[in-house]
Design a protein around this motif. Sequence first.
Motif, PDB file in Angstrom:
ATOM      1  N   THR A 148     -35.195 -52.640 100.806  1.00 24.21           N
ATOM      2  CA  THR A 148     -34.145 -52.804 100.615  1.00 24.21           C
ATOM      3  C   THR A 148     -33.392 -51.336 101.004  1.00 24.21           C
ATOM      4  N   VAL A 149     -34.174 -50.193 100.832  1.00 24.39           N
ATOM      5  CA  VAL A 149     -33.480 -48.861 101.393  1.00 24.39           C
ATOM      6  C   VAL A 149     -33.248 -48.998 102.967  1.00 24.39           C
ATOM      7  N   GLN A 150     -34.414 -49.352 103.558  1.00 25.01           N
ATOM      8  CA  GLN A 150     -34.321 -49.727 105.019  1.00 25.01           C
ATOM      9  C   GLN A 150     -33.305 -50.563 105.558  1.00 25.01           C
ATOM     10  N   SER A 151     -32.700 -51.678 104.715  1.00 21.99           N
ATOM     11  CA  SER A 151     -31.740 -52.451 105.250  1.00 21.99           C
ATOM     12  C   SER A 151     -30.273 -51.613 104.976  1.00 21.99           C
ATOM     13  N   ASP A 152     -30.288 -50.777 104.221  1.00 21.96           N
ATOM     14  CA  ASP A 152     -28.922 -50.204 104.240  1.00 21.96           C
ATOM     15  C   ASP A 152     -29.256 -48.756 103.703  1.00 21.96           C
ATOM     16  N   VAL A 153     -29.885 -47.566 104.445  1.00 23.07           N
ATOM     17  CA  VAL A 153     -30.234 -46.583 104.485  1.00 23.07           C
ATOM     18  C   VAL A 153     -29.156 -45.505 104.109  1.00 23.07           C
ATOM     19  N   ASP A 154     -27.864 -45.944 104.774  1.00 21.88           N
ATOM     20  CA  ASP A 154     -26.757 -44.936 104.478  1.00 21.88           C
ATOM     21  C   ASP A 154     -26.279 -44.876 103.219  1.00 21.88           C
ATOM     22  N   SER A 155     -26.702 -46.088 102.349  1.00 24.52           N
ATOM     23  CA  SER A 155     -26.342 -46.042 100.891  1.00 24.52           C
ATOM     24  C   SER A 155     -26.915 -45.324  99.906  1.00 24.52           C
ATOM     25  N   VAL A 156     -28.474 -44.850 100.247  1.00 25.32           N
ATOM     26  CA  VAL A 156     -29.109 -43.942  99.577  1.00 25.32           C
ATOM     27  C   VAL A 156     -29.481 -42.677 100.082  1.00 25.32           C
ATOM     28  N   ASP A 291     -28.197 -42.076  92.404  1.00 22.13           N
ATOM     29  CA  ASP A 291     -27.985 -43.124  91.433  1.00 22.13           C
ATOM     30  C   ASP A 291     -28.063 -44.426  92.141  1.00 22.13           C
ATOM     31  N   ARG A 292     -27.646 -44.622  93.727  1.00 23.25           N
ATOM     32  CA  ARG A 292     -27.749 -45.651  94.217  1.00 23.25           C
ATOM     33  C   ARG A 292     -29.148 -46.284  94.236  1.00 23.25           C
ATOM     34  N   LEU A 293     -30.077 -45.443  94.513  1.00 23.65           N
ATOM     35  CA  LEU A 293     -31.377 -45.529  94.639  1.00 23.65           C
ATOM     36  C   LEU A 293     -31.977 -46.025  93.347  1.00 23.65           C
ATOM     37  N   PHE A 294     -31.523 -45.326  92.282  1.00 22.30           N
ATOM     38  CA  PHE A 294     -31.975 -45.829  90.846  1.00 22.30           C
ATOM     39  C   PHE A 294     -31.607 -47.342  90.636  1.00 22.30           C
ATOM     40  N   ALA A 295     -30.460 -47.556  91.167  1.00 22.48           N
ATOM     41  CA  ALA A 295     -30.086 -49.008  90.981  1.00 22.48           C
ATOM     42  C   ALA A 295     -30.928 -49.890  91.715  1.00 22.48           C
ATOM     43  N   VAL A 296     -31.487 -49.616  92.905  1.00 24.76           N
ATOM     44  CA  VAL A 296     -32.332 -50.326  93.596  1.00 24.76           C
ATOM     45  C   VAL A 296     -33.821 -50.601  92.919  1.00 24.76           C
ATOM     46  N   VAL A 297     -34.143 -49.288  92.417  1.00 24.78           N
ATOM     47  CA  VAL A 297     -35.522 -49.262  91.789  1.00 24.78           C
ATOM     48  C   VAL A 297     -35.171 -50.155  90.414  1.00 24.78           C
ATOM     49  N   GLU A 334     -36.220 -45.635  84.637  1.00 25.66           N
ATOM     50  CA  GLU A 334     -36.043 -44.440  84.581  1.00 25.66           C
ATOM     51  C   GLU A 334     -37.538 -43.424  84.524  1.00 25.66           C
ATOM     52  N   LYS A 335     -38.559 -44.088  83.916  1.00 23.93           N
ATOM     53  CA  LYS A 335     -39.831 -43.556  83.864  1.00 23.93           C
ATOM     54  C   LYS A 335     -40.319 -43.661  85.398  1.00 23.93           C
ATOM     55  N   VAL A 336     -40.089 -44.538  86.007  1.00 22.95           N
ATOM     56  CA  VAL A 336     -40.639 -44.700  87.594  1.00 22.95           C
ATOM     57  C   VAL A 336     -39.985 -43.552  88.352  1.00 22.95           C
ATOM     58  N   MET A 337     -38.436 -43.545  88.167  1.00 24.91           N
ATOM     59  CA  MET A 337     -37.970 -42.376  88.998  1.00 24.91           C
ATOM     60  C   MET A 337     -38.297 -41.177  88.831  1.00 24.91           C
ATOM     61  N   ARG A 338     -38.678 -40.663  87.316  1.00 24.57           N
ATOM     62  CA  ARG A 338     -38.991 -39.434  86.947  1.00 24.57           C
ATOM     63  C   ARG A 338     -40.506 -39.056  87.630  1.00 24.57           C
ATOM     64  N   ARG A 339     -41.373 -40.160  87.913  1.00 23.90           N
ATOM     65  CA  ARG A 339     -42.683 -40.005  88.443  1.00 23.90           C
ATOM     66  C   ARG A 339     -42.655 -39.859  89.852  1.00 23.90           C
ATOM     67  N   MET A 340     -41.293 -40.382  90.622  1.00 21.56           N
ATOM     68  CA  MET A 340     -41.496 -40.647  92.174  1.00 21.56           C
ATOM     69  C   MET A 340     -41.783 -39.371  92.836  1.00 21.56           C
TER      70      MET A 340
END
Length: 412
Positions: A148-156, A291-297, A334-340
């Motif tokens: 998802t990140v690679q498909s629209d990298v500029d958004s994150v 925040d946009r990455l969090f939405a993807v996650v 949220e827990k995933v993002m904290r451990r990333m």
Amino acid sequence: MIDEIVADFQRNWHVYASMPVIAALIGYVTKVVAIRMMFRPIEFRGIRPFFGWQGIVPRKAARMAAIACDTMTDRLISAGEVVQRLDPERVAKELQRPLLEAVAEITREIAEEYQPALWESLPPQAQDLVVRRVQAEAPNVVKGILATVQSDVDSVFDLKGMVVENLVKDKELLNRIFLEAGKREFQFIARSGIVFGFAIGLVQMLAWATLKSPWVMPIFGGLTGWFTDWLALKMIFNPREPKRYFGLFTWQGLFLKRRKEVAADYGALIAKEIITPHNVLHAVLRGPLADRLFAVVERQITSAMDRQTRLARPLVAITVGSRRYQQLKHSVAEKVMRRMPDTLAFIEDYAEEAMDIRNTLVQKMQELSPEEFEDLIRPAFQQDEWILITVGAVLGFAVGELQVLLVENLAN
């Protein structure tokens, strides 16, 4: 008239001999001072606003960083090129061990937080089964997030923002970009002052012998400081293509002449200090677009959890509650993002190899036009260039005044 000049030269030959030597010294010292004033001091020293100095590059750090960044990101490398080279399958493989550990911890934390009684009532084998099912889904979540990140990298991922932030924050690093790229040119400027200054000193000898005016020394000193600064800067960047002069020698702007060496040094510095896997991952996870990455996650985790609970979703809704189930999924994200940050540190070696920033920059730099290549370092000279030349002239004039006192004492 000529006989008088010759006689005076014979009587005071040591005075005349000192003139080109001192002029060469003026040329060298004014160049060294001018170069230092471009980069030092890092912070303002003195009494604001007029009595003091801060290096031109660090004083205009934001503008300089933006210029350096534009050259890098517009002409050399893009955010897409940085991220697209990561293989989702390989990333999932590199993260396997830390990912499984993190997933196990998160699963137990969530279970104990949202259904502690139910979780504690399960036998250890059942708890392990739940954990293993979630772990089995984790690689797919990682691959889904990266795809998802690679498909629209500029958004994150804001590559320009990351570069500018790092350079403005670390002015010493900003200095190094220009100093590393132009190290030979700065050496040339300093050494050229000796040669040009000596040549002007020979003319100074004739002027002194003819006029005997105390103004000759400071005027020629100022001329030496000004002209040698101006000429050295011209010789660094002009001409852009090799050109023969007077049928005797060929010259090309020194910076453009050694573009292969500059490309190698510049690419290595940027890859080592700025566009690194650590900085890229930090910018993605902690930057303004986090925040946009969090939405993807969250979307990927929601999808994975829905798949796992598809058959038992009615039971889950009854046991946990629909609203609380949505909160649960948000909590997992949220827990995933904290451990990333700690988890993704395990892919930095692979990411460095896959991104291959250094070789990409070197290759792209070789493809730049002479005008574009010149922009790598030219901004450092263009900013307040007149100040540097003026300082050279003023210092030369001052030393010329001292030279008058020296010559008069020697003559006596």
